[in-house]
Design a protein around this motif. Structure first.
Motif, PDB file in Angstrom:
ATOM      1  N   LEU A   1     -17.948 -14.552  11.372  1.00  0.00           N
ATOM      2  CA  LEU A   1     -18.855 -13.692  12.131  1.00  0.00           C
ATOM      3  C   LEU A   1     -18.610 -12.256  11.698  1.00  0.00           C
ATOM      4  O   LEU A   1     -17.551 -11.686  11.961  1.00  0.00           O
ATOM      5  CB  LEU A   1     -18.615 -13.849  13.633  1.00  0.00           C
ATOM      6  CG  LEU A   1     -19.524 -13.030  14.558  1.00  0.00           C
ATOM      7  CD1 LEU A   1     -20.989 -13.344  14.291  1.00  0.00           C
ATOM      8  CD2 LEU A   1     -19.180 -13.291  16.017  1.00  0.00           C
ATOM      9  N   LEU A   2     -19.578 -11.659  11.006  1.00  0.00           N
ATOM     10  CA  LEU A   2     -19.467 -10.312  10.454  1.00  0.00           C
ATOM     11  C   LEU A   2     -20.237  -9.357  11.357  1.00  0.00           C
ATOM     12  O   LEU A   2     -21.456  -9.438  11.461  1.00  0.00           O
ATOM     13  CB  LEU A   2     -20.053 -10.272   9.037  1.00  0.00           C
ATOM     14  CG  LEU A   2     -19.692 -11.456   8.124  1.00  0.00           C
ATOM     15  CD1 LEU A   2     -20.454 -11.369   6.817  1.00  0.00           C
ATOM     16  CD2 LEU A   2     -18.193 -11.513   7.885  1.00  0.00           C
ATOM     17  N   GLN A   3     -19.537  -8.460  12.007  1.00  0.00           N
ATOM     18  CA  GLN A   3     -20.162  -7.547  12.957  1.00  0.00           C
ATOM     19  C   GLN A   3     -20.124  -6.125  12.421  1.00  0.00           C
ATOM     20  O   GLN A   3     -19.057  -5.628  12.064  1.00  0.00           O
ATOM     21  CB  GLN A   3     -19.438  -7.633  14.302  1.00  0.00           C
ATOM     22  CG  GLN A   3     -19.448  -9.041  14.895  1.00  0.00           C
ATOM     23  CD  GLN A   3     -18.600  -9.148  16.141  1.00  0.00           C
ATOM     24  OE1 GLN A   3     -19.082  -8.919  17.246  1.00  0.00           O
ATOM     25  NE2 GLN A   3     -17.336  -9.495  15.981  1.00  0.00           N
TER      26      GLN A   3
ATOM     27  N   ASP B   1     -17.489 -17.782  16.346  1.00  0.00           N
ATOM     28  CA  ASP B   1     -16.432 -16.786  16.486  1.00  0.00           C
ATOM     29  C   ASP B   1     -15.062 -17.308  16.067  1.00  0.00           C
ATOM     30  O   ASP B   1     -14.066 -17.064  16.749  1.00  0.00           O
ATOM     31  CB  ASP B   1     -16.401 -16.302  17.946  1.00  0.00           C
ATOM     32  CG  ASP B   1     -15.683 -14.965  18.082  1.00  0.00           C
ATOM     33  OD1 ASP B   1     -15.565 -14.259  17.068  1.00  0.00           O
ATOM     34  OD2 ASP B   1     -15.253 -14.638  19.206  1.00  0.00           O
ATOM     35  N   PHE B   2     -14.979 -17.996  14.926  1.00  0.00           N
ATOM     36  CA  PHE B   2     -13.693 -18.478  14.419  1.00  0.00           C
ATOM     37  C   PHE B   2     -13.009 -17.415  13.564  1.00  0.00           C
ATOM     38  O   PHE B   2     -11.827 -17.132  13.733  1.00  0.00           O
ATOM     39  CB  PHE B   2     -13.895 -19.759  13.593  1.00  0.00           C
ATOM     40  CG  PHE B   2     -13.905 -21.014  14.411  1.00  0.00           C
ATOM     41  CD1 PHE B   2     -12.740 -21.725  14.624  1.00  0.00           C
ATOM     42  CD2 PHE B   2     -15.074 -21.477  14.984  1.00  0.00           C
ATOM     43  CE1 PHE B   2     -12.728 -22.884  15.383  1.00  0.00           C
ATOM     44  CE2 PHE B   2     -15.087 -22.632  15.744  1.00  0.00           C
ATOM     45  CZ  PHE B   2     -13.914 -23.344  15.952  1.00  0.00           C
ATOM     46  N   LEU B   3     -13.751 -16.835  12.607  1.00  0.00           N
ATOM     47  CA  LEU B   3     -13.199 -15.813  11.717  1.00  0.00           C
ATOM     48  C   LEU B   3     -14.048 -14.556  11.850  1.00  0.00           C
ATOM     49  O   LEU B   3     -14.929 -14.290  11.027  1.00  0.00           O
ATOM     50  CB  LEU B   3     -13.187 -16.303  10.268  1.00  0.00           C
ATOM     51  CG  LEU B   3     -12.329 -17.541   9.965  1.00  0.00           C
ATOM     52  CD1 LEU B   3     -12.498 -17.952   8.509  1.00  0.00           C
ATOM     53  CD2 LEU B   3     -10.860 -17.268  10.280  1.00  0.00           C
ATOM     54  N   PRO B   4     -13.802 -13.756  12.893  1.00  0.00           N
ATOM     55  CA  PRO B   4     -14.605 -12.540  13.076  1.00  0.00           C
ATOM     56  C   PRO B   4     -14.003 -11.355  12.330  1.00  0.00           C
ATOM     57  O   PRO B   4     -12.787 -11.281  12.121  1.00  0.00           O
ATOM     58  CB  PRO B   4     -14.545 -12.314  14.590  1.00  0.00           C
ATOM     59  CG  PRO B   4     -13.190 -12.829  14.971  1.00  0.00           C
ATOM     60  CD  PRO B   4     -12.887 -13.988  14.030  1.00  0.00           C
ATOM     61  N   VAL B   5     -14.849 -10.438  11.934  1.00  0.00           N
ATOM     62  CA  VAL B   5     -14.389  -9.191  11.345  1.00  0.00           C
ATOM     63  C   VAL B   5     -15.396  -8.102  11.706  1.00  0.00           C
ATOM     64  O   VAL B   5     -16.598  -8.352  11.764  1.00  0.00           O
ATOM     65  CB  VAL B   5     -14.238  -9.300   9.808  1.00  0.00           C
ATOM     66  CG1 VAL B   5     -15.585  -9.501   9.126  1.00  0.00           C
ATOM     67  CG2 VAL B   5     -13.536  -8.069   9.240  1.00  0.00           C
ATOM     68  N   ASN B   6     -14.887  -6.925  11.974  1.00  0.00           N
ATOM     69  CA  ASN B   6     -15.742  -5.784  12.311  1.00  0.00           C
ATOM     70  C   ASN B   6     -15.766  -4.820  11.137  1.00  0.00           C
ATOM     71  O   ASN B   6     -14.721  -4.429  10.619  1.00  0.00           O
ATOM     72  CB  ASN B   6     -15.224  -5.073  13.562  1.00  0.00           C
ATOM     73  CG  ASN B   6     -16.131  -3.928  13.983  1.00  0.00           C
ATOM     74  OD1 ASN B   6     -17.287  -4.130  14.342  1.00  0.00           O
ATOM     75  ND2 ASN B   6     -15.619  -2.719  13.930  1.00  0.00           N
ATOM     76  N   VAL B   7     -16.968  -4.441  10.704  1.00  0.00           N
ATOM     77  CA  VAL B   7     -17.127  -3.492   9.599  1.00  0.00           C
ATOM     78  C   VAL B   7     -17.297  -2.102  10.198  1.00  0.00           C
ATOM     79  O   VAL B   7     -18.320  -1.825  10.833  1.00  0.00           O
ATOM     80  CB  VAL B   7     -18.347  -3.839   8.730  1.00  0.00           C
ATOM     81  CG1 VAL B   7     -18.423  -2.900   7.536  1.00  0.00           C
ATOM     82  CG2 VAL B   7     -18.277  -5.287   8.275  1.00  0.00           C
TER      83      VAL B   7
END
Length: 552
Positions: A187-189, A302-308
């Motif tokens: 999940l790329l936020q 939402d297993f591998l989330p990351v916030n940009v």
């Protein structure tokens, strides 16, 4: 004067200099050549060798003031087949260097090359193993950046090159390295214009599925049906771009085709084995709480989330992005960039992030021809950037004196700006543009902000909260607040009240018999005292006084 000790003197400034080598070269060979040159200068090594699997090796040899650099292609055999022969065009003075130190280039626990430094004579110098390992780590990431770029050019028909030197960008590269060799959903936020498309492509390209399908679904305007998406991506990756904009009906259809890792749905007869990656610009947990996004779907993603992080939080990445934009459009960065241009760019928050940098820099490069981009060019072709810099300069120079509240002349029916501390100086014009739905003027604004303003003018009489307005604008609450402050110099709440007051003025002038309470309720104020207080603050007189002056 700059410390010349470099690695050989034990100064860690050398690594900091290398880690900030930000020039986004259009090909990896140019970067490696420049990196080898800089590394040789800092370490005082006589030989620097960088070898990369399936690419070749570059050998840089130095003696005194002379430097010879050679690129030896070894594409067929890879690094394992590279022989220890001397580089072509090597000068006669080159001696066999000793001692030497080597660090492997490793990515996802797999060796992809090596970095070697050597000296002809070296006595009692510090141990460079750790510093060289850091250099090798950086080089491995750069090689992968260009590998993703080449993959995207061949598979997607466009280049996707990650640009930047900040710690945030390094953390994104570490995320890709780890996530690419997993089958778990990502999940790329990130806000509009951040690097979420690159991350999706990189996670696919750097993993074992790189030669299998990569299918992107534009969730704002999806084509086809979910069963088609999953069938096309069978065995590969399915990328849901802006999944927060996917219609609720389609959100509910996905479980019919998506394998549940949580066992939320037990009927898996129609599911396919597909790696799922999704990007989102909105606040998904908040949307779940407001029941505008599926809780079950978010739980599966939402297993591998990351916030940009947005660009305004990554000032170190602005210069590299400017260089990349210039060279990507065929300009030589050193011929176009000026110090004043970079200062202005660093002072601007770039609400559309890397997308806006690309667009604005390309515009400035074209409009200035062969000349260097100066402050006056920015003032002419991108006034928002220059105006922002001027406001920052004024604010930082000295504290602003209090602004006196002046009474308006009795004979004039207008709103003095000094009486409206919560409305920016440019908000008057924007209120008129919004009320008239002046598309030509509104088109200059961020599309999410434009969508929010048009919703306000159509629904001004209704109770409107920031969260509901952000959903209508397809953006997060925090980013919408930033857009109002940055572009209009006001808040969302103040703009809504300003629109309501303008509508109230129309009603007051048109009907002298309508009770003031009815006017307040009709335009969206639930309380008469609040309406009168805000009206007086905005207009400079009470509603009754305004009605009387308008009649006269």
């Amino acid at each position: 004067m700059k410390d010349q000790r470099g690695f050989d003197g034990g100064d860690d400034q050398a690594w900091r200099d290398l880690s900030r080598m930000s020039r986004p070269y259009l090909n990896v060979v140019d970067f490696l050549a420049s990196y080898a040159q800089r590394l040789a200068e800092l370490s005082r090594a006589t030989t620097v060798e960088i070898a990369v699997a399936d690419l070749g090796r570059i050998v840089l040899s130095r003696s005194g003031s002379e430097t010879v650099q050679d690129w030896l292609s070894e594409r067929e055999g890879g690094v394992a087949a590279i022989t220890e022969r001397e580089p072509r065009r090597a000068p006669e003075w080159r001696l066999e260097p000793t001692p030497s130190v080597t660090a492997p280039l490793v990515y996802a626990d797999v060796g992809i090359g090596r970095l070697t430094l050597a000296w002809e004579r070296r006595r009692g110098g510090p141990d460079l193993s750790d510093a060289l390992a850091d250099c090798a780590r950086q080089l491995a990431f750069v090689v992968k950046r260009h590998e993703v770029c080449e993959w995207a050019r061949q598979r997607l028909g466009r280049s996707l090159l990650l640009v930047g030197v900040s710690e945030a960008v390094r953390n994104l590269e570490i995320f890709v390295e780890k996530a690419s060799h997993s089958d778990l959903p990502c999940l790329l936020q990130g806000e509009f214009g951040t690097e979420t498309p690159y991350l999706a492509a990189a996670v696919h390209c750097c993993g074992p599925r790189r030669d299998l399908p990569f299918v992107q679904v534009n969730c704002a305007q999806p084509r086809g049906a979910p069963q088609d998406w999953f069938r096309q991506a069978e065995g590969g990756t399915l990328f849901f771009s802006d999944i927060d904009m996917l219609a609720p009906g389609l959100q509910n259809e996905l479980p019919q085709h998506m394998h549940s890792r949580l066992g939320q749905w037990l009927d898996v007869s129609n599911t396919t084995r597909v790696r799922v990656i999704a990007s989102a610009g909105g606040d998904l947990p908040r949307m779940v709480a407001e029941r505008s996004f599926s809780r079950q779907l978010l739980a599966e993603l939402d297993f591998l989330p990351v916030n940009v992080p947005p660009l305004r939080e990554r000032c170190d990445d602005i210069e590299p992005l400017v260089i990349a934009a210039l060279e990507g459009h065929g300009h030589r960065a050193e011929d176009k960039i000026s110090a004043e241009m970079l200062d202005l760019c660093r002072s601007y928050p770039w609400p559309e992030n890397a997308f806006e940098v690309e667009r604005v820099v390309a515009r400035l490069a074209v409009m200035t021809g062969r000349a260097r981009i100066r402050a006056e060019d920015i003032r002419r072709y991108f006034p928002a950037l220059h105006a922002r810099a001027e406001r920052v300069a004024v604010t930082s120079a000295a504290p602003s004196p209090p602004v006196p509240v002046a009474k308006p002349p009795a004979e004039a029916v207008r709103e003095p700006m000094s009486a409206r501390p919560d409305i920016g100086a440019g908000a008057d014009d924007w209120v008129r543009h919004v009320l008239n739905k002046d598309i030509a003027a509104l088109s200059r604004l961020h599309p999410n902000l434009r969508r929010a303003l048009l919703y306000l003018v159509d629904h001004y009489a209704e109770p409107i909260r920031l969260g509901s307005l952000a959903r209508q604008a397809h953006v997060s609450q925090s980013h919408l607040s930033f857009l109002f402050r940055h572009s209009l110099q006001t808040s969302c709440k103040a703009m809504l009240s300003r629109i309501r007051v303008e509508k109230a003025k129309e009603l007051l002038a048109a009907n002298a018999r309508q009770p003031i309470t009815d006017v307040a309720l009709q335009v969206g104020f639930a309380d008469l005292s609040h309406f009168e207080k805000y009206f007086r603050r905005q207009v400079g007189r009470t509603p009754r006084e305004y009605r009387r002056m308008a009649a006269e």
